[in-house]
Design a protein around this motif. Sequence first.
Motif, short mmCIF file in Angstrom:
data_model
loop_
_atom_site.label_atom_id
_atom_site.label_comp_id
_atom_site.label_asym_id
_atom_site.label_seq_id
_atom_site.Cartn_x
_atom_site.Cartn_y
_atom_site.Cartn_z
N SER A 56 0.96 -1.20 -0.02
CA SER A 56 0.04 -0.01 -0.10
C SER A 56 0.84 1.30 0.05
CB SER A 56 -0.91 -0.08 1.23
OG SER A 56 -0.28 -0.08 2.37
N GLU A 57 0.14 2.35 0.04
CA GLU A 57 0.98 3.70 0.03
C GLU A 57 1.87 3.75 1.34
OE1 GLU A 57 -1.66 6.84 -0.63
OE2 GLU A 57 -2.02 6.52 -2.72
N ALA A 58 1.14 3.19 2.46
CA ALA A 58 2.11 3.16 3.58
C ALA A 58 3.13 2.31 3.65
CB ALA A 58 0.93 2.89 4.87
N VAL A 59 3.04 1.20 3.15
CA VAL A 59 4.30 0.36 3.17
C VAL A 59 5.18 0.78 1.98
CG1 VAL A 59 4.82 -1.97 2.14
CG2 VAL A 59 2.73 -1.58 3.62
N VAL A 60 4.89 1.53 1.03
CA VAL A 60 5.85 1.91 0.14
C VAL A 60 6.41 3.31 0.65
CG1 VAL A 60 6.14 3.09 -2.12
CG2 VAL A 60 4.66 1.07 -1.96
N LYS A 61 6.03 3.87 1.39
CA LYS A 61 6.39 5.00 2.06
C LYS A 61 7.50 4.50 3.33
CE LYS A 61 5.30 9.26 4.60
NZ LYS A 61 4.29 10.09 5.33
N GLU A 62 7.07 3.30 3.88
CA GLU A 62 8.02 2.98 4.83
C GLU A 62 9.42 2.35 4.33
OE1 GLU A 62 9.56 2.19 8.40
OE2 GLU A 62 7.75 3.25 8.29
N LEU A 63 9.11 1.70 3.09
CA LEU A 63 10.27 1.25 2.57
C LEU A 63 11.26 2.09 1.93
CD1 LEU A 63 8.38 -1.51 0.30
CD2 LEU A 63 9.87 -2.03 2.09
N PHE A 64 10.83 3.33 1.34
CA PHE A 64 11.83 4.10 0.87
C PHE A 64 12.28 5.21 1.80
CE2 PHE A 64 9.92 2.43 -3.05
CZ PHE A 64 11.00 2.25 -3.84
N SER A 65 11.50 5.26 2.95
CA SER A 65 12.10 6.24 3.98
C SER A 65 13.53 5.85 4.64
CB SER A 65 10.89 5.98 5.25
OG SER A 65 10.96 4.69 5.83
N GLN A 66 14.05 4.80 4.24
CA GLN A 66 15.54 4.46 4.65
C GLN A 66 16.41 5.18 3.91
OE1 GLN A 66 16.92 0.53 3.26
NE2 GLN A 66 14.75 0.11 2.71
N PHE A 67 15.72 5.81 2.68
CA PHE A 67 16.65 6.75 1.82
C PHE A 67 16.58 8.08 2.18
CE2 PHE A 67 15.45 2.81 -0.90
CZ PHE A 67 16.53 2.49 -0.83
N GLY A 68 15.59 8.51 2.85
CA GLY A 68 15.38 9.86 3.62
C GLY A 68 13.99 9.98 3.74
N ALA A 69 13.63 11.22 4.18
CA ALA A 69 12.19 11.45 4.53
C ALA A 69 11.50 11.74 3.42
CB ALA A 69 12.24 12.98 5.37
N VAL A 70 10.19 10.99 3.34
CA VAL A 70 9.18 10.75 2.44
C VAL A 70 8.23 11.62 2.48
CG1 VAL A 70 7.69 9.48 0.88
CG2 VAL A 70 9.87 8.31 1.67
N GLN A 71 7.79 12.77 1.39
CA GLN A 71 6.85 13.64 1.55
C GLN A 71 5.72 13.02 1.45
OE1 GLN A 71 7.67 17.33 -0.55
NE2 GLN A 71 5.44 17.72 -0.52
N SER A 72 5.57 12.46 0.20
CA SER A 72 4.17 11.84 -0.23
C SER A 72 4.58 10.66 -1.25
CB SER A 72 3.13 12.69 -0.73
OG SER A 72 3.64 13.37 -1.76
N VAL A 73 3.20 9.77 -1.28
CA VAL A 73 3.44 8.55 -2.08
C VAL A 73 2.17 8.43 -2.77
CG1 VAL A 73 3.64 6.05 -2.42
CG2 VAL A 73 4.98 7.25 -0.83
N GLU A 74 2.11 8.20 -4.19
CA GLU A 74 0.96 8.26 -4.87
C GLU A 74 1.10 6.95 -5.89
OE1 GLU A 74 -0.91 10.53 -8.98
OE2 GLU A 74 0.71 11.40 -7.81
N LEU A 75 0.25 6.05 -5.60
CA LEU A 75 -0.05 4.78 -6.40
C LEU A 75 -1.06 5.10 -7.71
CD1 LEU A 75 0.44 2.21 -3.50
CD2 LEU A 75 2.33 3.27 -5.15
N ARG A 76 -0.70 4.42 -8.68
CA ARG A 76 -1.79 4.48 -9.60
C ARG A 76 -1.59 3.32 -10.51
NH1 ARG A 76 -1.76 9.98 -13.08
NH2 ARG A 76 -3.67 8.92 -13.81
N ASP A 77 -2.75 2.83 -11.39
CA ASP A 77 -2.77 1.86 -12.13
C ASP A 77 -1.82 2.03 -13.37
OD1 ASP A 77 -4.77 0.78 -10.56
OD2 ASP A 77 -6.47 1.48 -11.40
N HIS A 78 -1.78 3.07 -13.97
CA HIS A 78 -0.85 3.48 -15.18
C HIS A 78 -0.24 4.75 -15.05
CE1 HIS A 78 -3.23 0.33 -17.21
NE2 HIS A 78 -4.25 0.98 -16.73
N PRO A 79 0.84 4.91 -15.64
CA PRO A 79 1.61 6.28 -15.36
C PRO A 79 0.85 7.36 -16.21
CG PRO A 79 2.71 4.71 -16.89
CD PRO A 79 1.68 3.92 -16.36
N GLY A 80 1.05 8.46 -15.79
CA GLY A 80 0.47 9.66 -16.16
C GLY A 80 0.59 10.86 -15.59
N ALA A 81 0.09 11.81 -16.06
CA ALA A 81 -0.01 13.29 -15.48
C ALA A 81 -0.86 13.37 -14.07
CB ALA A 81 -0.36 14.40 -16.42
N PHE A 82 -0.35 13.96 -13.23
CA PHE A 82 -1.28 14.34 -12.04
C PHE A 82 -2.44 15.14 -12.38
CE2 PHE A 82 -2.32 16.82 -8.12
CZ PHE A 82 -2.29 15.86 -7.23
#
Length: 282
Positions: free
Chosen positions: A68-94
């Motif tokens: 989930s977004e919380a899990v992804v945020k926890e995974l990448f927080s070891q590289f630095g403070a994470v501001q936000s995480v966005e998960l989508r089905d397909h890549p695209g503009a915000f």
Amino acid sequence: MAPSKKKHASGQTCVIPGGFTVLSLQFSPDSPAQHKLCVKEHKVRAERSSHRPMDRTLFVLNIPPYCSEAVVKELFSQFGAVQSVELRDHPGAFQHSGPKLATFFKPAEKKGFKVGYVIFQNSSSVSAAKSHPLDVPLVVSAGQHPVSTGVQKWIQQYRESFIQPDKLQQTVDSFMQDYDKRKEEEVERQKREAEEQQEDEEGWVKVTRGNKGAKARPHSEAANQRTLQKEIVKKKRKELMNFYTWQHKNTQKEHIAQLRKKFEEDKQKIALLRAQRKFRPY
């Protein structure tokens, strides 16, 4: 896109064609299977959005469904403070989809692999994530942050499906307050635009310049109607019917042509009625 099958030395990164760095993902420390993530610095010139800064955003491919977004945020927080995480089905503009809805008002998400955008607080965190070695996997379910699976996950989802009435009422009240505030702001904005587009006594319209880099907003329906009415009035003022002799002659010719056309149509109708009539003396 599969990573290269060539063996890499311990502590080295794995970069595949396209500029993606391959990271290993492991569900638990004792799990024998590993999953591969592909990460790359997000650089899209057409998307100049403050929600995804190009120097602090990491684009992630092949995110498994149990992350989930919380899990992804926890995974990448070891590289630095994470501001936000966005998960989508397909890549695209915000895409800003209006006000943020509560969890129990959102539709059910599709289950499957996703793409993600991880926004760090510092640009150095992106480089740290890209330089992470392949043989050091990222652990999803650790001792301090366990991830439920199987029956435990179903039980957790079942418990979370129950909504407390007071919490629901508080969420609805907060949403309606935000909605009323946005409606008032929209009415004020339309009122200001109407005042700016009003003509003065000499017929001039004041045109203001917007902020630098701001996109032009489409005209409202009321503004379009006002513009159309002004064009109609302006056209009527300029037109002087039958002012010249040739205009008067053309008008007479068109009137005579219409009368002749109607006369021919009436003759055809009379002939058709006569043909259909039958003589019955008795």
